[in-house]
Design an enzyme around this catalytic site. Sequence first.
Site, PDB file in Angstrom:
ATOM      1  N   CYS A 175       0.837  -1.200   0.000  1.00 21.13           N
ATOM      2  CA  CYS A 175       0.000   0.000   0.000  1.00 21.13           C
ATOM      3  C   CYS A 175       0.875   1.255   0.000  1.00 21.13           C
ATOM      4  CB  CYS A 175      -0.972  -0.034   1.181  1.00 21.13           C
ATOM      5  SG  CYS A 175      -2.378   1.087   0.992  1.00 21.13           S
ATOM      6  N   HIS A 206      -3.454  -5.314   0.110  1.00 27.69           N
ATOM      7  CA  HIS A 206      -2.950  -5.868   1.373  1.00 27.69           C
ATOM      8  C   HIS A 206      -2.971  -7.395   1.316  1.00 27.69           C
ATOM      9  CE1 HIS A 206      -2.708  -2.156   3.825  1.00 27.69           C
ATOM     10  NE2 HIS A 206      -3.627  -1.732   2.969  1.00 27.69           N
ATOM     11  N   GLU A 252      -1.424  -9.505   3.072  1.00 27.67           N
ATOM     12  CA  GLU A 252      -1.346 -10.139   4.390  1.00 27.67           C
ATOM     13  C   GLU A 252      -2.713 -10.560   4.918  1.00 27.67           C
ATOM     14  OE1 GLU A 252      -1.718  -5.669   5.300  1.00 27.67           O
ATOM     15  OE2 GLU A 252      -0.826  -6.965   3.768  1.00 27.67           O
TER      16      GLU A 252
END
Length: 547
Positions: free
Chosen positions: A380, A519, A521
Amino acid sequence: MARYIFITGGVVSSLGKGLASAALGALLQARGYSVRLRKLDPYLNVDPGTMSPFEHGEVFVTDDGAETDLDLGHYERFTGVSARKTDSISSGRIYSNVLEKERRGDYLGKTIQVVPHVTNEIKDFLKIGADECDFMLCEIGGTVGDIEGLPFFEAIRQFIHERPRGECILMHLTLLPYLAASGELKTKPTQHSVKELQSIGLAPDVLVCRSEHPIPEREREKIALFCNVRKEAVIPAYDLKTIYEAPLAYHREGLDQAVLDAFGIAPAPRPNLTRWEDVMDRLTNAEGMVRVAIVGKYTQLEDAYKSIAEALTHGGMANRVRVKAEWIDAEIFEREDPAPYLEGFHAILVPGGFGERGTEGKIRAAQFAREKQIPYLGICLGMQMAVIEASRNLAGINDAGSEEFDHEAGGKRFTPVVYHLKEWVQGNHRVERKTTDDKGGTMRLGAYTASLAEGSKVAQVYGATAIEERHRHRYEVDIRYREQLQACGLSFSGMSPDGRLPEIVEYPDHPWFIGVQFHPELKSKPFEPHPLFADFVRAAVDVSRLV
């Protein structure tokens, strides 16, 4: 229809209700049941999207664009069930819904009260998706006795009595403090916590007792007697070396069996715990170690980057190595040379964030990784800072920056290589936003598709040229600078399907340098590590072998 398990906490906060809920969900799955987990938060914010990470930890984003509590990340990581907007609710959202209905006249002029209007709204929320799973696990945030949680407890009391007998149980987490002076575990706080529950019409069926010391049999019997639960339903919960041991640890203590017994399910299906045994084998039998520097702005609170820390752990498991993540405040690099801090690391990760503070330090971290040929993952804002670094130091745009920073300063100091996106396409419709909109409604949120360039590094990592990842950001890299930056070696290897929005950048001639606007993750799991994190750690392993 689903059976309901309500998970509450007492004595103190931060006992690990979210982790216990996630582990129980995983154990029920291991016995062949389908589950869904949701979180009821008593705070008056509509959602945690506008809260500081220091206040609430990270914001977990769902595929359908909800900004939620970080516990939903635990739920997904342990069960693999993708969370939805309907899996997270707050008092703020409940009251907002009630007031909207009142303004529309839905209540036909009646006086609006907590009971029945607020509690009915909560019960309606609890019923969503009840026909989609075998068990619905609902965690109530906060601690029993908190004044803001009372409407939720009252709604649950009503809900349990309205359902057929045997369809709902309550699991209560408490603390057994240890007094070193007398060498005793004290059960009185747990007794008072259960008494508080009983005073509002609720009684636990299962008690989970957090303790730093073994709980003697006589203490379990005492708790069972005074709290009116079966002794087998008093479950010890001890501190663990890793959160991923929780499903196996709770199974050893009989949590899943106690829950099934409370429902009267017999004989219970035998559990298949192979998945979690493999997870623990990879964690405990690592064959090496790599050091990863996380250069961020919320490094004082690791929960601000909870999903990133866990995704790195998953990447280590995929490579059978232990990842030692070390947190470095990006602001340090605005005053000092990053080299003494970053030399010796096998990889560098720059995560997301909001605001200008620390960004110059992140830019210098990206420069160090590019010049020293160290694996770099920018997420990001971390991608945007890598693009600004390339613009300044390779493309000759000396004043390259972000419109976000100019907006904060009230003037134009930078050439906006990163700009505020005013409109975009989501699915089959166009979305428009203004900088003056409410903070909670100005971002590109949720899952979006990206098209990857054939032969690019990211296409090799994913093993695909079309992916879907979750976003949470207001600003985008400006496509107008694409040719200028690609001429300097920075490839725009992932784009939105319409070709307007850069999703991924990479240096093809660098050992491993990738920046992503989304993102990744948020979708990583211990039994299914995200491919970007798995390959990022692999690249770090390669560096460690050269040192």
